[in-house]
Design a protein around this motif. Structure first.
Motif, PDB file in Angstrom:
ATOM      1  N   GLN A   1       0.834  -1.185   0.000  1.00  0.00           N
ATOM      2  CA  GLN A   1       0.000   0.000   0.000  1.00  0.00           C
ATOM      3  C   GLN A   1       0.874   1.243   0.000  1.00  0.00           C
ATOM      4  O   GLN A   1       1.893   1.306   0.671  1.00  0.00           O
ATOM      5  CB  GLN A   1      -0.900  -0.003   1.248  1.00  0.00           C
ATOM      6  N   VAL A   2       0.470   2.197  -0.793  1.00  0.00           N
ATOM      7  CA  VAL A   2       1.194   3.468  -0.884  1.00  0.00           C
ATOM      8  C   VAL A   2       0.203   4.604  -0.637  1.00  0.00           C
ATOM      9  O   VAL A   2      -0.893   4.613  -1.206  1.00  0.00           O
ATOM     10  CB  VAL A   2       1.849   3.640  -2.264  1.00  0.00           C
ATOM     11  N   GLN A   3       0.594   5.519   0.202  1.00  0.00           N
ATOM     12  CA  GLN A   3      -0.250   6.674   0.497  1.00  0.00           C
ATOM     13  C   GLN A   3       0.481   7.948   0.069  1.00  0.00           C
ATOM     14  O   GLN A   3       1.699   8.039   0.172  1.00  0.00           O
ATOM     15  CB  GLN A   3      -0.591   6.751   1.982  1.00  0.00           C
ATOM     16  N   PHE A   4      -0.334   8.890  -0.409  1.00  0.00           N
ATOM     17  CA  PHE A   4       0.204  10.173  -0.861  1.00  0.00           C
ATOM     18  C   PHE A   4      -0.512  11.304  -0.133  1.00  0.00           C
ATOM     19  O   PHE A   4      -1.721  11.266   0.059  1.00  0.00           O
ATOM     20  CB  PHE A   4      -0.043  10.364  -2.355  1.00  0.00           C
ATOM     21  N   VAL A   5       0.255  12.339   0.206  1.00  0.00           N
ATOM     22  CA  VAL A   5      -0.330  13.587   0.687  1.00  0.00           C
ATOM     23  C   VAL A   5       0.181  14.684  -0.236  1.00  0.00           C
ATOM     24  O   VAL A   5       1.337  15.096  -0.157  1.00  0.00           O
ATOM     25  CB  VAL A   5       0.045  13.875   2.149  1.00  0.00           C
ATOM     26  N   GLU A   6      -0.691  15.111  -1.144  1.00  0.00           N
ATOM     27  CA  GLU A   6      -0.340  16.125  -2.137  1.00  0.00           C
ATOM     28  C   GLU A   6      -0.896  17.477  -1.715  1.00  0.00           C
ATOM     29  O   GLU A   6      -2.003  17.555  -1.182  1.00  0.00           O
ATOM     30  CB  GLU A   6      -0.918  15.733  -3.503  1.00  0.00           C
ATOM     31  N   SER A   7      -0.150  18.523  -1.987  1.00  0.00           N
ATOM     32  CA  SER A   7      -0.628  19.858  -1.647  1.00  0.00           C
ATOM     33  C   SER A   7      -0.029  20.887  -2.592  1.00  0.00           C
ATOM     34  O   SER A   7       0.977  20.614  -3.251  1.00  0.00           O
ATOM     35  CB  SER A   7      -0.263  20.213  -0.199  1.00  0.00           C
ATOM     36  N   GLY A   8      -0.663  22.045  -2.621  1.00  0.00           N
ATOM     37  CA  GLY A   8      -0.103  23.170  -3.355  1.00  0.00           C
ATOM     38  C   GLY A   8      -0.843  23.582  -4.598  1.00  0.00           C
ATOM     39  O   GLY A   8      -0.502  24.604  -5.209  1.00  0.00           O
ATOM     40  N   GLY A   9      -1.829  22.823  -5.013  1.00  0.00           N
ATOM     41  CA  GLY A   9      -2.567  23.213  -6.214  1.00  0.00           C
ATOM     42  C   GLY A   9      -3.387  24.466  -5.974  1.00  0.00           C
ATOM     43  O   GLY A   9      -3.572  24.914  -4.851  1.00  0.00           O
ATOM     44  N   GLY A  10      -3.865  25.058  -7.064  1.00  0.00           N
ATOM     45  CA  GLY A  10      -4.690  26.246  -6.928  1.00  0.00           C
ATOM     46  C   GLY A  10      -4.826  26.991  -8.226  1.00  0.00           C
ATOM     47  O   GLY A  10      -4.461  26.491  -9.294  1.00  0.00           O
ATOM     48  N   LEU A  11      -5.349  28.212  -8.118  1.00  0.00           N
ATOM     49  CA  LEU A  11      -5.581  29.066  -9.275  1.00  0.00           C
ATOM     50  C   LEU A  11      -4.538  30.186  -9.297  1.00  0.00           C
ATOM     51  O   LEU A  11      -4.361  30.887  -8.294  1.00  0.00           O
ATOM     52  CB  LEU A  11      -6.984  29.669  -9.193  1.00  0.00           C
ATOM     53  N   VAL A  12      -3.858  30.327 -10.416  1.00  0.00           N
ATOM     54  CA  VAL A  12      -2.881  31.399 -10.587  1.00  0.00           C
ATOM     55  C   VAL A  12      -3.070  32.030 -11.956  1.00  0.00           C
ATOM     56  O   VAL A  12      -3.703  31.426 -12.837  1.00  0.00           O
ATOM     57  CB  VAL A  12      -1.430  30.906 -10.444  1.00  0.00           C
ATOM     58  N   GLN A  13      -2.495  33.208 -12.121  1.00  0.00           N
ATOM     59  CA  GLN A  13      -2.560  33.882 -13.412  1.00  0.00           C
ATOM     60  C   GLN A  13      -1.354  33.503 -14.266  1.00  0.00           C
ATOM     61  O   GLN A  13      -0.318  33.097 -13.733  1.00  0.00           O
ATOM     62  CB  GLN A  13      -2.596  35.390 -13.201  1.00  0.00           C
ATOM     63  N   PRO A  14      -1.477  33.618 -15.568  1.00  0.00           N
ATOM     64  CA  PRO A  14      -0.320  33.346 -16.440  1.00  0.00           C
ATOM     65  C   PRO A  14       0.892  34.172 -16.021  1.00  0.00           C
ATOM     66  O   PRO A  14       0.768  35.351 -15.686  1.00  0.00           O
ATOM     67  CB  PRO A  14      -0.833  33.755 -17.821  1.00  0.00           C
ATOM     68  N   GLY A  15       2.050  33.509 -16.022  1.00  0.00           N
ATOM     69  CA  GLY A  15       3.280  34.167 -15.631  1.00  0.00           C
ATOM     70  C   GLY A  15       3.639  34.022 -14.163  1.00  0.00           C
ATOM     71  O   GLY A  15       4.776  34.301 -13.772  1.00  0.00           O
ATOM     72  N   GLU A  16       2.676  33.596 -13.371  1.00  0.00           N
ATOM     73  CA  GLU A  16       2.932  33.431 -11.940  1.00  0.00           C
ATOM     74  C   GLU A  16       3.558  32.067 -11.639  1.00  0.00           C
ATOM     75  O   GLU A  16       3.754  31.246 -12.523  1.00  0.00           O
ATOM     76  CB  GLU A  16       1.638  33.621 -11.152  1.00  0.00           C
ATOM     77  N   SER A  17       3.882  31.886 -10.352  1.00  0.00           N
ATOM     78  CA  SER A  17       4.534  30.652  -9.914  1.00  0.00           C
ATOM     79  C   SER A  17       3.659  29.902  -8.928  1.00  0.00           C
ATOM     80  O   SER A  17       2.782  30.482  -8.279  1.00  0.00           O
ATOM     81  CB  SER A  17       5.879  30.982  -9.247  1.00  0.00           C
ATOM     82  N   LEU A  18       3.944  28.609  -8.816  1.00  0.00           N
ATOM     83  CA  LEU A  18       3.218  27.754  -7.877  1.00  0.00           C
ATOM     84  C   LEU A  18       4.136  26.595  -7.512  1.00  0.00           C
ATOM     85  O   LEU A  18       4.927  26.136  -8.344  1.00  0.00           O
ATOM     86  CB  LEU A  18       1.939  27.230  -8.528  1.00  0.00           C
ATOM     87  N   SER A  19       4.029  26.141  -6.274  1.00  0.00           N
ATOM     88  CA  SER A  19       4.843  25.017  -5.825  1.00  0.00           C
ATOM     89  C   SER A  19       3.944  23.894  -5.337  1.00  0.00           C
ATOM     90  O   SER A  19       3.004  24.123  -4.583  1.00  0.00           O
ATOM     91  CB  SER A  19       5.768  25.467  -4.694  1.00  0.00           C
ATOM     92  N   LEU A  20       4.226  22.693  -5.782  1.00  0.00           N
ATOM     93  CA  LEU A  20       3.507  21.495  -5.346  1.00  0.00           C
ATOM     94  C   LEU A  20       4.410  20.661  -4.438  1.00  0.00           C
ATOM     95  O   LEU A  20       5.624  20.586  -4.672  1.00  0.00           O
ATOM     96  CB  LEU A  20       3.082  20.652  -6.543  1.00  0.00           C
ATOM     97  N   SER A  21       3.796  20.042  -3.445  1.00  0.00           N
ATOM     98  CA  SER A  21       4.540  19.157  -2.555  1.00  0.00           C
ATOM     99  C   SER A  21       3.800  17.845  -2.407  1.00  0.00           C
ATOM    100  O   SER A  21       2.574  17.794  -2.514  1.00  0.00           O
ATOM    101  CB  SER A  21       4.707  19.803  -1.174  1.00  0.00           C
ATOM    102  N   CYS A  22       4.551  16.799  -2.127  1.00  0.00           N
ATOM    103  CA  CYS A  22       3.955  15.478  -1.957  1.00  0.00           C
ATOM    104  C   CYS A  22       4.810  14.673  -0.992  1.00  0.00           C
ATOM    105  O   CYS A  22       6.032  14.625  -1.121  1.00  0.00           O
ATOM    106  CB  CYS A  22       3.859  14.769  -3.291  1.00  0.00           C
ATOM    107  N   GLU A  23       4.152  14.064  -0.046  1.00  0.00           N
ATOM    108  CA  GLU A  23       4.826  13.138   0.867  1.00  0.00           C
ATOM    109  C   GLU A  23       4.258  11.752   0.629  1.00  0.00           C
ATOM    110  O   GLU A  23       3.040  11.563   0.585  1.00  0.00           O
ATOM    111  CB  GLU A  23       4.653  13.546   2.326  1.00  0.00           C
ATOM    112  N   VAL A  24       5.159  10.793   0.495  1.00  0.00           N
ATOM    113  CA  VAL A  24       4.777   9.421   0.185  1.00  0.00           C
ATOM    114  C   VAL A  24       5.078   8.535   1.386  1.00  0.00           C
ATOM    115  O   VAL A  24       6.120   8.682   2.024  1.00  0.00           O
ATOM    116  CB  VAL A  24       5.539   8.916  -1.048  1.00  0.00           C
ATOM    117  N   SER A  25       4.174   7.625   1.669  1.00  0.00           N
ATOM    118  CA  SER A  25       4.407   6.646   2.719  1.00  0.00           C
ATOM    119  C   SER A  25       3.845   5.307   2.283  1.00  0.00           C
ATOM    120  O   SER A  25       3.043   5.235   1.353  1.00  0.00           O
ATOM    121  CB  SER A  25       3.755   7.093   4.028  1.00  0.00           C
ATOM    122  N   GLY A  26       4.313   4.264   2.952  1.00  0.00           N
ATOM    123  CA  GLY A  26       3.795   2.953   2.602  1.00  0.00           C
ATOM    124  C   GLY A  26       4.724   1.835   3.020  1.00  0.00           C
ATOM    125  O   GLY A  26       5.793   2.071   3.579  1.00  0.00           O
ATOM    126  N   THR A  27       4.293   0.638   2.698  1.00  0.00           N
ATOM    127  CA  THR A  27       5.037  -0.549   3.105  1.00  0.00           C
ATOM    128  C   THR A  27       5.983  -0.984   1.995  1.00  0.00           C
ATOM    129  O   THR A  27       5.816  -2.035   1.374  1.00  0.00           O
ATOM    130  CB  THR A  27       4.067  -1.686   3.453  1.00  0.00           C
TER     131      THR A  27
END
Length: 118
Positions: A1-27
């Motif tokens: 089993q693999v679990q993900f915690v994703e974050s950082g999505g959203g709405l931005v205007q063209p030319g702007e920046s955004l950062s996504l993060s993800c933590e993975v866990s599992g056996t």
């Protein structure tokens, strides 16, 4: 089993920046690669960027020069820094992991929506 915690999505205007993060866990014992895929409306899922345990990176042509993938040295975390975003970057972004095993199983998270619009 693999679990993900994703974050950082959203709405931005063209030319702007955004950062996504993800933590993975599992056996699983170890990770070979982490990264991000994306799927835009009515398109197939595609690779954005990956990074191996050794630090080797692979980018889609559309991401080169604008996006940077990185991973935490001691945590099962991967980040995607996205700069100079364009409307065509609008998609659901999926965290990705390939485990370090003989079968090299691959897994994807549930995704986080990135919308680039004025």
């Amino acid at each position: 089993q693999v679990q993900f915690v994703e974050s950082g999505g959203g709405l931005v205007q063209p030319g702007e920046s955004l950062s996504l993060s993800c933590e993975v866990s599992g056996t699983f014992a170890a990770i070979y690669a982490l990264g991000w895929y994306r799927q835009a409306p009515e398109k197939q899922r595609e690779l954005v960027a990956t990074i191996t345990s050794g630090g080797s990176t692979n980018y889609a042509a559309s991401a080169k020069g604008r996006f940077t993938v990185s991973r935490h040295s001691f945590k099962r975390m991967v980040n995607l820094q996205m700069n100079s975003l364009k409307s065509e970057d609008t998609a659901v972004y999926y965290c990705y992991v390939q485990v370090a095993s003989a079968r090299g199983m691959e897994y994807w998270g549930e995704g986080t929506l990135v919308t680039v619009s004025s």
